[in-house]
Design a protein around this motif. Structure first.
Motif, PDB file in Angstrom:
ATOM      1  N   THR A  43       0.827  -1.196   0.000  1.00 11.70           N
ATOM      2  CA  THR A  43       0.000   0.000   0.000  1.00 11.70           C
ATOM      3  C   THR A  43       0.866   1.253   0.000  1.00 11.70           C
ATOM      4  O   THR A  43       2.089   1.190  -0.150  1.00 11.70           O
ATOM      5  CB  THR A  43      -0.970  -0.019   1.189  1.00 11.70           C
ATOM      6  OG1 THR A  43      -1.951   1.011   1.002  1.00 11.70           O
ATOM      7  CG2 THR A  43      -0.257   0.194   2.514  1.00 11.70           C
ATOM      8  N   TRP A  44       0.249   2.408   0.165  1.00 15.71           N
ATOM      9  CA  TRP A  44       0.961   3.677   0.221  1.00 15.71           C
ATOM     10  C   TRP A  44       1.549   3.895   1.607  1.00 15.71           C
ATOM     11  O   TRP A  44       0.859   3.714   2.613  1.00 15.71           O
ATOM     12  CB  TRP A  44       0.025   4.832  -0.125  1.00 15.71           C
ATOM     13  CG  TRP A  44      -0.403   4.850  -1.558  1.00 15.71           C
ATOM     14  CD1 TRP A  44      -1.619   4.478  -2.054  1.00 15.71           C
ATOM     15  CD2 TRP A  44       0.383   5.260  -2.680  1.00 15.71           C
ATOM     16  NE1 TRP A  44      -1.641   4.629  -3.420  1.00 15.71           N
ATOM     17  CE2 TRP A  44      -0.431   5.112  -3.837  1.00 15.71           C
ATOM     18  CE3 TRP A  44       1.684   5.741  -2.832  1.00 15.71           C
ATOM     19  CZ2 TRP A  44       0.026   5.429  -5.115  1.00 15.71           C
ATOM     20  CZ3 TRP A  44       2.133   6.054  -4.105  1.00 15.71           C
ATOM     21  CH2 TRP A  44       1.321   5.908  -5.229  1.00 15.71           C
ATOM     22  N   SER A 154       4.981   3.626  -2.889  1.00 17.40           N
ATOM     23  CA  SER A 154       4.514   2.247  -2.790  1.00 17.40           C
ATOM     24  C   SER A 154       5.403   1.337  -3.627  1.00 17.40           C
ATOM     25  O   SER A 154       5.794   1.684  -4.745  1.00 17.40           O
ATOM     26  CB  SER A 154       3.063   2.120  -3.269  1.00 17.40           C
ATOM     27  OG  SER A 154       2.627   0.772  -3.171  1.00 17.40           O
ATOM     28  N   VAL A 159      -0.858  -0.504  -7.154  1.00 22.46           N
ATOM     29  CA  VAL A 159      -1.603   0.104  -6.060  1.00 22.46           C
ATOM     30  C   VAL A 159      -2.582   1.146  -6.609  1.00 22.46           C
ATOM     31  O   VAL A 159      -2.321   1.788  -7.638  1.00 22.46           O
ATOM     32  CB  VAL A 159      -0.627   0.745  -5.035  1.00 22.46           C
ATOM     33  CG1 VAL A 159       0.059   1.969  -5.622  1.00 22.46           C
ATOM     34  CG2 VAL A 159      -1.330   1.080  -3.728  1.00 22.46           C
ATOM     35  N   GLU A 160      -3.719   1.306  -5.945  1.00 21.07           N
ATOM     36  CA  GLU A 160      -4.694   2.324  -6.349  1.00 21.07           C
ATOM     37  C   GLU A 160      -4.084   3.714  -6.232  1.00 21.07           C
ATOM     38  O   GLU A 160      -3.035   3.891  -5.613  1.00 21.07           O
ATOM     39  CB  GLU A 160      -5.931   2.227  -5.451  1.00 21.07           C
ATOM     40  CG  GLU A 160      -5.648   2.532  -3.977  1.00 21.07           C
ATOM     41  CD  GLU A 160      -6.822   2.206  -3.086  1.00 21.07           C
ATOM     42  OE1 GLU A 160      -7.950   2.629  -3.401  1.00 21.07           O
ATOM     43  OE2 GLU A 160      -6.616   1.516  -2.068  1.00 21.07           O
ATOM     44  N   THR A 161      -4.721   4.719  -6.810  1.00 21.02           N
ATOM     45  CA  THR A 161      -4.189   6.071  -6.704  1.00 21.02           C
ATOM     46  C   THR A 161      -4.177   6.513  -5.248  1.00 21.02           C
ATOM     47  O   THR A 161      -4.989   6.046  -4.427  1.00 21.02           O
ATOM     48  CB  THR A 161      -5.025   7.071  -7.505  1.00 21.02           C
ATOM     49  OG1 THR A 161      -6.324   7.186  -6.909  1.00 21.02           O
ATOM     50  CG2 THR A 161      -5.145   6.646  -8.960  1.00 21.02           C
ATOM     51  N   LEU A 162      -3.267   7.407  -4.922  1.00 18.17           N
ATOM     52  CA  LEU A 162      -3.192   7.906  -3.552  1.00 18.17           C
ATOM     53  C   LEU A 162      -4.491   8.594  -3.156  1.00 18.17           C
ATOM     54  O   LEU A 162      -4.973   8.437  -2.024  1.00 18.17           O
ATOM     55  CB  LEU A 162      -2.011   8.873  -3.414  1.00 18.17           C
ATOM     56  CG  LEU A 162      -1.853   9.514  -2.033  1.00 18.17           C
ATOM     57  CD1 LEU A 162      -1.568   8.465  -0.965  1.00 18.17           C
ATOM     58  CD2 LEU A 162      -0.734  10.558  -2.059  1.00 18.17           C
ATOM     59  N   ASP A 164      -7.511   7.958  -4.112  1.00 22.77           N
ATOM     60  CA  ASP A 164      -8.516   6.944  -3.776  1.00 22.77           C
ATOM     61  C   ASP A 164      -8.195   6.286  -2.442  1.00 22.77           C
ATOM     62  O   ASP A 164      -9.102   5.979  -1.655  1.00 22.77           O
ATOM     63  CB  ASP A 164      -8.588   5.886  -4.868  1.00 22.77           C
ATOM     64  CG  ASP A 164      -9.289   6.389  -6.121  1.00 22.77           C
ATOM     65  OD1 ASP A 164      -9.966   7.434  -6.050  1.00 22.77           O
ATOM     66  OD2 ASP A 164      -9.148   5.742  -7.177  1.00 22.77           O
ATOM     67  N   TYR A 165      -6.925   6.038  -2.189  1.00 20.43           N
ATOM     68  CA  TYR A 165      -6.538   5.388  -0.937  1.00 20.43           C
ATOM     69  C   TYR A 165      -6.847   6.278   0.269  1.00 20.43           C
ATOM     70  O   TYR A 165      -7.382   5.818   1.276  1.00 20.43           O
ATOM     71  CB  TYR A 165      -5.049   5.039  -0.958  1.00 20.43           C
ATOM     72  CG  TYR A 165      -4.576   4.369   0.312  1.00 20.43           C
ATOM     73  CD1 TYR A 165      -5.020   3.094   0.641  1.00 20.43           C
ATOM     74  CD2 TYR A 165      -3.697   5.008   1.183  1.00 20.43           C
ATOM     75  CE1 TYR A 165      -4.611   2.469   1.814  1.00 20.43           C
ATOM     76  CE2 TYR A 165      -3.276   4.396   2.349  1.00 20.43           C
ATOM     77  CZ  TYR A 165      -3.735   3.123   2.661  1.00 20.43           C
ATOM     78  OH  TYR A 165      -3.328   2.519   3.822  1.00 20.43           O
ATOM     79  N   ASN A 245     -10.418   2.449   4.821  1.00 23.50           N
ATOM     80  CA  ASN A 245      -9.049   2.034   4.485  1.00 23.50           C
ATOM     81  C   ASN A 245      -8.101   2.065   5.681  1.00 23.50           C
ATOM     82  O   ASN A 245      -6.888   2.235   5.522  1.00 23.50           O
ATOM     83  CB  ASN A 245      -8.482   2.900   3.353  1.00 23.50           C
ATOM     84  CG  ASN A 245      -9.106   2.590   2.016  1.00 23.50           C
ATOM     85  OD1 ASN A 245      -9.694   1.525   1.827  1.00 23.50           O
ATOM     86  ND2 ASN A 245      -9.017   3.507   1.073  1.00 23.50           N
ATOM     87  N   HIS A 247      -7.945   4.353   7.961  1.00 25.75           N
ATOM     88  CA  HIS A 247      -7.737   5.717   8.442  1.00 25.75           C
ATOM     89  C   HIS A 247      -8.827   6.084   9.447  1.00 25.75           C
ATOM     90  O   HIS A 247      -9.927   5.523   9.440  1.00 25.75           O
ATOM     91  CB  HIS A 247      -7.775   6.718   7.288  1.00 25.75           C
ATOM     92  CG  HIS A 247      -7.043   6.292   6.053  1.00 25.75           C
ATOM     93  ND1 HIS A 247      -5.783   5.729   6.099  1.00 25.75           N
ATOM     94  CD2 HIS A 247      -7.398   6.328   4.733  1.00 25.75           C
ATOM     95  CE1 HIS A 247      -5.391   5.458   4.856  1.00 25.75           C
ATOM     96  NE2 HIS A 247      -6.357   5.800   4.022  1.00 25.75           N
ATOM     97  N   MET A 415      -8.632  -3.040   8.629  1.00 28.75           N
ATOM     98  CA  MET A 415      -7.818  -2.898   7.423  1.00 28.75           C
ATOM     99  C   MET A 415      -6.660  -3.885   7.468  1.00 28.75           C
ATOM    100  O   MET A 415      -6.310  -4.504   6.454  1.00 28.75           O
ATOM    101  CB  MET A 415      -7.300  -1.462   7.311  1.00 28.75           C
ATOM    102  CG  MET A 415      -6.483  -1.176   6.066  1.00 28.75           C
ATOM    103  SD  MET A 415      -7.479  -1.351   4.550  1.00 28.75           S
ATOM    104  CE  MET A 415      -6.307  -0.708   3.343  1.00 28.75           C
TER     105      MET A 415
END
Length: 422
Positions: A43-44, A154, A159-162, A164-165, A245, A247, A415
Motif C-alpha cells: 500500500t501507500w 509504494s 496500487v490504487e491512486t493515492l 482513492d486510498y 481504508n 484511516h 484494514m
C-alpha cells in the motif's frame, strides 16, 4: 498468493476479532514478516514532506517498511523515491539524512546515479562485455504520489491512486494544512527516537483519547487554567470516526476543527503576547488567523499504516522489528511566515513532544509497559471494544463513536485483517 498462517496452521487474520486482538500481534516475528510483505510492501507509505526536498538535487533518506529509500527531486522538479541499494553489489548509495547532490555515487565501486535513479557512470566500463546495458540497471524506482505536501510511495506498481486510498481522510488533511495560515506548511525539525515495542502499539496511541487525562496529567497540570480547560475533553462533544481504508480521525476539540472559522473568538490568554508582537506588523484579522494556526488543530488524523497529522505536528512510525519501532515527531511551521509565530510553534512542540517535554516520555513509558505486559499473558486478548455498541453512522456511513471510543483502532485492525487475508 495464499493468506499467511501461524505455525499452528491458523490464518493470521483470525487474530483480529471485532472487539479484541490476540497478543501474538505484538510478539510473533512471523506476523511481523508477513506485515512487511502484505501491508508495507502493498500500500501507500508516508516517506517525506515536500518541504524536505524543495529544490532540484535535494534528497532525504526514508524507509518503506524495512526497505531504505531515497526521496529525490530531479532538475525538472519531479519527485522520485528510489530504493537505496546499488544495482551492482547492493551497497547503500546514500548514508546522509538529507542534502543536495547532482548525483548519487556508490562508495564501494563508484557506480553513479542521476537524481531520477538512472545509471550514469560506471568506472572501467571496458571490464564488461559489449552487451552491458546501463539503461536497465538504474536504482529501483517506486510509485510516488503527493497530497497536500505529504509524499507517499509504494512498492506495489498496481496500487490504487493515492487520492482513492486516502479517501475520506483528504478532507481532514485539508483542514490540518490550514495551520499554514495562508503560508505554505513546512517541516521545522524533528524529535526521532526508538522504543522497545511493536509498531501497532504506537498506531493505536494516536487515536486513543482515553489515556490522555491519565498518562498526560503532568502536561495538563503544566498549563494555565484556560488551557487546562481546553484539554479536558473526555465526556464532551468530541468524537472518533472511521474514515475507511484503516484511516480515522479523533476530534478532541471541536471548536478547532476549522482554524479559519470563528476568527472573532477571544484569543486565549497564553497567546496574547504573540498577538501583541504580531500586531506591530500585521492587520488584526491576519493576527487572529496566524495565532489560531500556531495553536494547532483540535484533531488527529491517522493515515494507515504509518502516519498521522496530529494536532500540530506529523507523527511518523517505522517498524524496525517485531519488538522495536522508530517514531518521528516532526514540527511544522509556516514557510515565509512571521518568525515570532514559528518560534511559538517550536516552543509548543517542545513542551509536549520534545525529548524533555510532557508528552513523548510519558507515552513511551506506557508503550513499553504494553510490550512487557503481553509477555505475561499470551492467552489473554487485548481489548479494543470501548464504545462498541454505542456508535452511530457518520455522513460517510462508517462507524462514529465518542471521543474516547476505540473506533479508530478497530478501523485500523479491520484494514490490517483485510490486507493480511487478501
Amino acid at each position: 498468493m495464499t493468506a499467511p498462517r501461524l505455525a499452528s496452521g491458523r490464518p493470521m487474520s483470525d487474530l483480529v476479532l471485532p472487539d479484541r486482538i490476540e497478543t501474538a500481534m505484538y510478539t510473533d516475528p512471523d506476523i511481523f514478516t508477513a506485515e512487511m510483505e502484505r501491508i508495507f510492501s502493498k500500500t501507500w507509505v508516508w516517506v517525506a514532506h515536500a518541504s524536505e526536498v524543495p529544490n532540484p538535487g535535494d534528497f532525504v533518506s526514508s524507509f518503506v517498511g524495512l526497505q531504505p529509500v531515497i526521496v529525490t527531486r530531479d532538475r525538472k522538479g519531479r519527485l522520485h523515491v528510489l530504493v537505496n541499494r546499488c544495482r551492482h553489489r547492493g551497497a547503500t548509495v546514500c548514508e546522509r539524512r538529507q542534502g543536495n547532490a547532482t548525483s548519487l555515487v556508490c562508495p564501494y565501486h563508484g557506480w553513479g546515479y542521476a537524481q531520477d535513479g538512472s545509471l550514469r557512470g560506471v568506472p572501467y566500463v571496458e571490464g564488461y562485455a559489449g552487451d552491458f546495458d546501463k539503461s536497465s540497471l538504474g536504482l529501483k524506482a517506486l510509485r510516488v504520489e503527493e497530497y497536500q505536501g505529504l509524499v507517499f510511495a509504494s512498492l506495489n506498481p498496481e496500487v490504487e491512486t493515492l487520492a482513492d486510498y486516502l479517501g475520506h481522510a483528504k478532507l481532514w488533511i485539508d483542514l490540518f494544512m490550514k495551520q499554514g495560515a495562508g503560508y505554505p506548511v513546512k517541516t521545522n525539525g524533528e524529535h526521532r527516537f526508538r522504543f522497545p515495542g511493536n509498531w501497532k502499539i504506537q498506531l493505536e496511541n494516536t487515536t486513543d483519547a482515553y489515556h490522555f487525562p491519565i498518562v498526560h496529567r503532568p502536561f495538563i497540570e503544566s498549563l494555565d487554567k484556560q488551557a487546562e480547560e481546553t484539554f479536558t475533553f473526555l465526556g464532551r462533544e468530541g468524537f472518533v470516526e472511521d474514515l475507511g481504508n484503516g484511516h480515522s480521525v479523533m476530534v478532541m476539540i471541536p471548536d478547532l476543527i476549522d482554524l479559519e472559522a470563528n476568527l472573532d473568538a477571544p484569543i486565549p490568554d497564553r497567546f496574547l503576547p504573540l498577538a501583541n508582537e504580531l500586531a506591530k506588523t500585521h492587520p488584526p484579522q491576519e493576527v487572529r488567523r496566524i495565532v489560531r494556526a500556531v495553536g494547532g488543530t483540535g484533531f488527529n488524523v491517522n493515515i494507515f499504516p504509518n502516519a498521522a497529522c496530529s494536532m500540530a505536528f506529523f507523527r511518523i512510525l517505522r517498524p524496525i522489528s517485531v519488538r522495536e519501532t522508530e517514531v518521528r515527531h516532526i514540527a511544522i511551521g509556516m514557510e515565509g511566515g512571521p518568525a515570532a509565530a514559528n518560534r511559538a510553534r517550536l516552543r509548543l512542540h517542545e513542551h509536549f513532544q520534545g525529548p524533555m517535554g510532557f508528552g513523548s516520555p510519558d507515552d513511551v513509558e506506557a508503550w513499553q509497559r504494553v510490550q512487557r505486559g503481553v509477555q505475561g499473558g499470551p492467552d489473554l486478548p487485548l481489548m479494543v471494544n470501548r464504545g462498541l455498541g454505542l456508535e452511530s453512522s457518520s455522513v460517510n456511513h462508517l462507524p462514529k463513536g465518542g471521543v474516547s471510543a476505540e473506533t479508530g483502532m478497530r478501523a485500523a485492525y479491520q484494514m490490517w485483517k483485510r490486507m493480511m487475508s487478501a
